[in-house]
Design an enzyme around this catalytic site. Sequence first.
Site, mmCIF file in Angstrom:
data_model
loop_
_atom_site.group_PDB
_atom_site.id
_atom_site.type_symbol
_atom_site.label_atom_id
_atom_site.label_comp_id
_atom_site.label_asym_id
_atom_site.label_seq_id
_atom_site.Cartn_x
_atom_site.Cartn_y
_atom_site.Cartn_z
ATOM 1 N N ASP A 140 0.819 -1.218 0.000
ATOM 2 C CA ASP A 140 0.000 0.000 0.000
ATOM 3 C C ASP A 140 0.854 1.269 0.000
ATOM 4 O O ASP A 140 0.689 2.151 0.853
ATOM 5 C CB ASP A 140 -0.930 0.020 1.207
ATOM 6 N N GLY A 150 -11.010 -7.970 7.269
ATOM 7 C CA GLY A 150 -12.182 -8.598 6.697
ATOM 8 C C GLY A 150 -13.505 -8.156 7.291
ATOM 9 O O GLY A 150 -14.562 -8.643 6.880
ATOM 10 N N LYS A 151 -13.471 -7.225 8.228
ATOM 11 C CA LYS A 151 -14.696 -6.724 8.853
ATOM 12 C C LYS A 151 -14.718 -5.197 8.764
ATOM 13 O O LYS A 151 -13.678 -4.556 8.655
ATOM 14 C CB LYS A 151 -14.783 -7.179 10.314
ATOM 15 N N GLU A 202 -11.206 -1.812 -3.902
ATOM 16 C CA GLU A 202 -10.693 -1.057 -2.760
ATOM 17 C C GLU A 202 -9.668 -0.034 -3.234
ATOM 18 O O GLU A 202 -9.431 0.146 -4.419
ATOM 19 C CB GLU A 202 -10.074 -1.993 -1.724
ATOM 20 N N GLY A 235 -0.882 -3.433 19.266
ATOM 21 C CA GLY A 235 0.332 -3.171 18.510
ATOM 22 C C GLY A 235 0.279 -1.901 17.680
ATOM 23 O O GLY A 235 -0.303 -0.894 18.087
ATOM 24 N N SER A 244 -13.617 -0.282 0.951
ATOM 25 C CA SER A 244 -13.240 -1.609 0.504
ATOM 26 C C SER A 244 -14.479 -2.501 0.548
ATOM 27 O O SER A 244 -15.148 -2.568 1.578
ATOM 28 C CB SER A 244 -12.143 -2.190 1.397
#
Length: 303
Positions: free
Chosen positions: A3, A81-82, A188, A56, A141
């Site tokens: 990215d 994924g959420k 996305e 983190g 996304s």
Amino acid sequence: MRDPCMAKEGDTYYVYFTGGGIRVWSSKDMKTWTKQPSVFSVAPTWVAQKLPSFRGLGFWAPDLSFHNGQWYLYYATSIFGKNTSVIGVATNKTLDPNSKNYKWVDGGMVIQSVTGRDDWNTIDPNLAVDENGTGWLAFGSRWNGLKLVKLNPDFKTLAEPQEWHTIASRRQRDYKFTDAEAGDDAVEAPFIFRKGKYYYLFVSWDNCCSGVNSTYNIRVGRSENITGPYLDKEGVNMAKGGGTLVRRGDTGDNKVVFARGHNSTHTFDGVDYIAYHAYTNTYERLGIDRLTWKNDWPIVIIK
């Protein structure tokens, strides 16, 4: 370098990319790169308050640009994924870590998506500024597609009343607001690049993050209005599945790069470039290509 987003200050190029508190490398020639300090050594406290499961420094998809005398860095994090996602912003007077003025100041959360409330996902931010100097945040996304929303002049808060524009979508089914999973509508990483009379919307289709099984590819459409509609070469609206291919993985039997995606597009010293991350059989690497234009459409110069 996943990215990537590039910038140039003075005679130095910088690339910011996903992971490790937003990783940073610098170069004088876009060929030899030197590691620099990450943006964050400690996560801003508001992130864990909004996402209690956050741990983190797993920040994603930085977007970097210079406005109003300072650099604006947008970043995202989520549960993968959420659509439990947040986008934040930080500012700095300089990108040079050796400068006495170098200090990233976190500006807090800009926007959040919430499962059960929203049918969109706040990752992959990109700041675009229109011909009037108004800031717009593109993001998204999967789910019901990529969105665009107007910002206040501080570029840190949403303008009221909030108006949401769908700029790209590959929706294949009707989403319910309770849907937590990403689904199969793989689009996305919006990036809006203004050139001439057009705004160009670059997006990534299909799947990243699977090594040689990645299918990422970069698509584009254009509009004379920043809010769209963005149409591809065939005149298909990107909000209804349109998108002209710009770059993808190698074809044929001798593949070196299996997929290319999540791009940023820039002009340095009068030359246009597209940066992206590429998947090989051993690692992810930074790709940088020059762009030329034909009939007001971008074409990658492949060496």
